[in-house]
Design an enzyme around this catalytic site. Structure first.
Site, short mmCIF file in Angstrom:
data_model
loop_
_atom_site.label_atom_id
_atom_site.label_comp_id
_atom_site.label_asym_id
_atom_site.label_seq_id
_atom_site.Cartn_x
_atom_site.Cartn_y
_atom_site.Cartn_z
N PRO A 1 -38.20 -13.95 -11.07
CA PRO A 1 -37.68 -15.08 -10.29
C PRO A 1 -37.24 -14.59 -8.90
O PRO A 1 -36.70 -13.50 -8.76
CB PRO A 1 -36.46 -15.55 -11.09
CG PRO A 1 -36.54 -14.88 -12.42
CD PRO A 1 -37.33 -13.63 -12.23
N LEU B 1 -33.10 -12.83 -18.48
CA LEU B 1 -32.95 -13.74 -19.63
C LEU B 1 -33.70 -15.04 -19.41
O LEU B 1 -33.66 -15.92 -20.27
CB LEU B 1 -31.46 -14.02 -19.89
CG LEU B 1 -30.63 -12.84 -20.37
CD1 LEU B 1 -29.15 -13.21 -20.46
CD2 LEU B 1 -31.13 -12.37 -21.75
N TYR C 1 -14.80 -2.57 0.10
CA TYR C 1 -16.19 -2.73 0.55
C TYR C 1 -16.46 -1.65 1.62
O TYR C 1 -15.86 -1.69 2.70
CB TYR C 1 -16.30 -4.12 1.14
CG TYR C 1 -17.68 -4.60 1.52
CD1 TYR C 1 -18.35 -5.52 0.73
CD2 TYR C 1 -18.29 -4.15 2.68
CE1 TYR C 1 -19.60 -5.99 1.11
CE2 TYR C 1 -19.53 -4.60 3.05
CZ TYR C 1 -20.18 -5.52 2.26
OH TYR C 1 -21.42 -5.99 2.63
P1 FAD Z 1 -32.72 -12.71 -4.81
O1 FAD Z 1 -32.47 -11.52 -3.98
O2 FAD Z 1 -33.95 -13.47 -4.56
O3 FAD Z 1 -32.70 -12.28 -6.36
C1 FAD Z 1 -31.66 -11.50 -6.87
C2 FAD Z 1 -31.83 -11.36 -8.39
O4 FAD Z 1 -31.59 -12.61 -9.01
C3 FAD Z 1 -33.22 -10.95 -8.80
O5 FAD Z 1 -33.13 -10.16 -9.95
C4 FAD Z 1 -33.90 -12.26 -9.15
O6 FAD Z 1 -34.94 -12.10 -10.07
C5 FAD Z 1 -32.74 -13.05 -9.72
N1 FAD Z 1 -32.84 -14.49 -9.51
C6 FAD Z 1 -32.88 -15.16 -8.34
N2 FAD Z 1 -32.96 -16.48 -8.56
C7 FAD Z 1 -32.96 -16.65 -9.90
C8 FAD Z 1 -33.03 -17.79 -10.76
N3 FAD Z 1 -33.10 -19.03 -10.28
N4 FAD Z 1 -33.02 -17.58 -12.09
C9 FAD Z 1 -32.93 -16.35 -12.61
N5 FAD Z 1 -32.86 -15.24 -11.85
C10 FAD Z 1 -32.88 -15.40 -10.51
N6 FAD Z 1 -23.65 -10.79 -2.04
C11 FAD Z 1 -22.45 -11.36 -2.29
O7 FAD Z 1 -22.17 -11.70 -3.43
N7 FAD Z 1 -21.53 -11.56 -1.30
C12 FAD Z 1 -21.78 -11.23 -0.02
O8 FAD Z 1 -20.95 -11.45 0.86
C13 FAD Z 1 -23.06 -10.66 0.28
N8 FAD Z 1 -23.38 -10.31 1.55
C14 FAD Z 1 -24.61 -9.79 1.81
C15 FAD Z 1 -24.95 -9.49 3.13
C16 FAD Z 1 -26.20 -8.96 3.43
C17 FAD Z 1 -26.55 -8.64 4.84
C18 FAD Z 1 -27.14 -8.74 2.41
C19 FAD Z 1 -28.49 -8.18 2.73
C20 FAD Z 1 -26.82 -9.04 1.09
C21 FAD Z 1 -25.55 -9.56 0.78
N9 FAD Z 1 -25.20 -9.89 -0.53
C22 FAD Z 1 -23.98 -10.46 -0.79
C23 FAD Z 1 -26.16 -9.65 -1.63
C24 FAD Z 1 -27.07 -10.85 -1.94
O9 FAD Z 1 -27.08 -11.77 -0.89
C25 FAD Z 1 -26.63 -11.50 -3.23
O10 FAD Z 1 -26.92 -10.61 -4.29
C26 FAD Z 1 -27.27 -12.86 -3.53
O11 FAD Z 1 -26.56 -13.44 -4.58
C27 FAD Z 1 -28.74 -12.81 -3.88
O12 FAD Z 1 -29.23 -14.14 -3.89
P2 FAD Z 1 -30.76 -14.44 -3.57
O13 FAD Z 1 -30.95 -15.89 -3.70
O14 FAD Z 1 -31.14 -13.83 -2.29
O15 FAD Z 1 -31.44 -13.69 -4.79
#
Ligand code: FAD
Length: 553
Positions: free
Chosen positions: A135, A271, A474
């Site tokens: 995903p 999952l 952090y």
């Molecule tokens: P993705 O990167 O696309 O996927 C992440 C994981 O989730 C993968 O394993 C994917 O398979 C799974 N996944 C995605 N969607 C689904 C779905 N619908 N069902 C099942 N599995 C799924 N994180 C924070 O928590 N707080 C912050 O402040 C933060 N700041 C950040 C700043 C920067 C510059 C960067 C690069 C990252 C940051 N992150 C932060 C990390 C990141 O943004 C988080 O982990 C975020 O939750 C990922 O969401 P995404 O939609 O981009 O998921």
């Protein structure tokens, strides 16, 4: 083409926005002094897409036919750009590998389902074909949660949730909203705000991450001290699993055995696919303000944050930077003139007269929300605590600036990569009683590791989230290196930091999740028995290992 937009393939965010230092006179001298890097020297650049060698798709005709039958030709894509964009997240490892043309195993096809029924058909077709299904939300994770395993011989399907982007309903009486999992932060907030509501979840990656991704990685936002992290916010959900749809109705609380909701939080696609969730939503506040404060030392600032968390004061965020990060923040300030310059100089002179060592100065941002009367009362309570701990109120200016600019900071990493430095972050949480030792140990471990690999480097830290019993620290770190071995050196430093977290009674990650990057520490973090339970849970739901294999454990 299919209406789903992605970040640029080689870096953070969208084309046309970048970090600039020309209007920040102290930035170049700061970087030169701390890591010996001249940011004014001619810089490198990311490769063009034509320079990237994209492995051929291994999608077979049978699976392709089933996917097209379910979704239609337009939403089953084997174009190079789509497959490349869906390969990695946005950690510095991902960015370096992308820039260096190190694509090994990438998705063979990207599918864009329109609804849960199509998600179900994709999952069932992929599992029946013994393919791997990953995903994809916004692609912003920084723990290697998306990349296919090196050497994967099965077909790989990336399932992009981008078309599931709607707020479906709001239960106004309860303060709950049902939202599709592929909604990006701005899209879901805009739909809620229009009706006077907010979810209050604002990770720094807000602009490019999705609700489903937040749930699947256990995300925290800037305002989680008030609204809770995504685990608190998510009350119910739907998840497509092989041959089944798991449904959890929204509940304020329940005692029905071990929590299935908690098992899904942080499951990183292992999952099943989250298609929608019921989340807590709140009325938009009448007033919102972020104030800046100064503390004479990190130690005093930490104690003040702890005191705030134990007090009656209700804040949305209470964050403090160490002296290193404070110095870095000052270096990114724009040139000041006139009254502003005069006011800043006057504050620093006052602090020196009071005996503060300006090199030890720590800046803090504390936020307040609610009615005007509530905000005024909270500000007063916090002011008393800050003063008791030797700090001072600076005012609204820097707080407002931080609030406006926070989503632009990630562009700095691409700027540094162009100039030969690799920067990333590691974050942890620990009880207050362990926090300062963990901090000292981690700074020492990182600096030792940087010396061992012969790199100039810098590490800095802030406390970002407060709880009853502890807080999240952090760390941001950078090494000046653009040799062929940069990733080995980066890994050496990152490993030292993660090991220091574990050895100092912290967790290996407070809110970024596990992916492939943190998986080696899982048994140390939750004990071998805990790791086994998770592995057996994944095996029970997904016996053939089709769902994003290798992530978490
Ligand atoms: P993705 O990167 O696309 O996927 C992440 C994981 O989730 C993968 O394993 C994917 O398979 C799974 N996944 C995605 N969607 C689904 C779905 N619908 N069902 C099942 N599995 C799924 N994180 C924070 O928590 N707080 C912050 O402040 C933060 N700041 C950040 C700043 C920067 C510059 C960067 C690069 C990252 C940051 N992150 C932060 C990390 C990141 O943004 C988080 O982990 C975020 O939750 C990922 O969401 P995404 O939609 O981009 O998921």
């Amino acid at each position: 083409m299919n209406g789903v937009k992605h970040m640029k393939w080689w870096g953070w965010g969208v084309e046309g926005i970048a970090f600039h230092h020309e209007d920040k006179p102290n930035f170049a001298p700061f970087v030169l002094e701390k890591v010996g890097l001249d940011v004014n020297a001619p810089s490198g650049r990311p490769p063009t897409f034509d320079e990237i060698e994209v492995p051929a798709s291994q999608l077979g005709e049978q699976l392709r036919g089933e996917l097209v039958g379910a979704l239609g030709e337009k939403y089953v894509v084997t174009e190079h750009m789509d497959r490349v964009v869906h390969t990695f997240g946005k950690s510095v490892r991902d960015l370096v590998r992308m820039r260096r043309n190190q694509l090994k195993r990438i998705p063979d096809v990207v599918v864009y389902p329109a609804d849960e029924d199509q998600v179900r058909q994709v999952v069932d077709a992929a599992v029946a074909a013994d393919a791997v299904l990953i995903p994809f939300g916004g692609g912003s994770n920084i723990v290697g949660a998306l990349e296919p395993l090196a050497g994967e011989t099965r077909q790989i399907v990336s399932l992009d949730l981008g078309r599931l982007n709607k707020v479906l309903e709001i239960d106004e009486e309860s303060g709950l909203a049902r939202i599709q999992a592929g909604a990006l932060g701005p899209a879901l907030e805009e739909q809620l705000n229009r009706r006077g509501w907010t979810m209050g979840h604002f990770p720094d990656s807000f602009t490019h991450s999705t609700l489903g991704g937040w749930i699947a990685t256990r995300s925290s936002g800037m305002q989680s001290d008030k609204y809770g992290d995504i685990g608190d916010v998510t009350r119910g959900l739907r998840m497509v699993q092989p041959g089944a749809v798991l449904v959890l109705n929204p509940l304020p609380a329940t005692s029905t055995g071990p929590s299935v909701r908690e098992m899904i939080l942080g499951s990183e696609g292992r999952l099943g696919v989250i298609t929608e969730a019921w989340v807590n939503v709140h009325r938009l506040p009448e007033e919102r303000v972020i104030l800046a404060y100064f503390f004479p030392t990190w130690s005093k600032g930490l104690r003040a944050m702890q005191a705030i968390s134990k007090s009656d004061a209700q804040v949305i965020v209470a964050r403090i930077s160490d002296d290193r990060e404070t110095a870095f923040s000052f270096s990114t300030q724009k040139k000041q003139s006139g009254v502003k310059k005069y006011a800043t100089e006057a504050i620093f002179k006052l602090l020196q007269r009071r005996g503060w060592d300006l090199d030890k100065l720590c800046m803090s941002f504390i936020g307040f929300e609610g009615t005007k009367a509530h905000v005024a009362r909270q500000k007063q309570l916090v002011k008393e605590i800050v003063t008791e701990h030797g700090g001072m109120v600076v005012g609204k200016g820097p707080g407002a600036l931080y609030d406006q600019k926070k989503f632009d900071t990630p562009y700095l990493r691409d700027f540094l990569l162009d100039r030969g430095a690799a920067a990333d972050v590691s974050e942890t949480a620990a009880p207050y009683s362990k926090l300062e030792t963990l901090y000292d140990n981690t700074i020492a471990a990182a600096e030792e590791a940087m010396a061992e690999v012969g790199c100039n480097g810098y590490i800095m830290c802030h406390l970002s989230h407060n709880y009853h019993s502890g807080a999240c620290l952090y760390f941001t770190f950078a090494i000046a290196d653009d040799s062929e071995q940069v990733l080995e050196k980066y890994d050496h430093v990152k490993r030292a930091i993660q090991q220091s977290f574990i050895d100092s009674h912290g967790t290996l990650s407070h809110h970024h999740g596990v992916g492939l990057e943190h998986a080696p520490w899982m048994a140390q973090d939750i004990s071998p028995a805990g790791e086994r339970m998770i592995r057996e849970l994944f095996d029970a739901v997904d016996p053939k290992g089709n769902l994003n294999p290798g992530k978490v454990v």
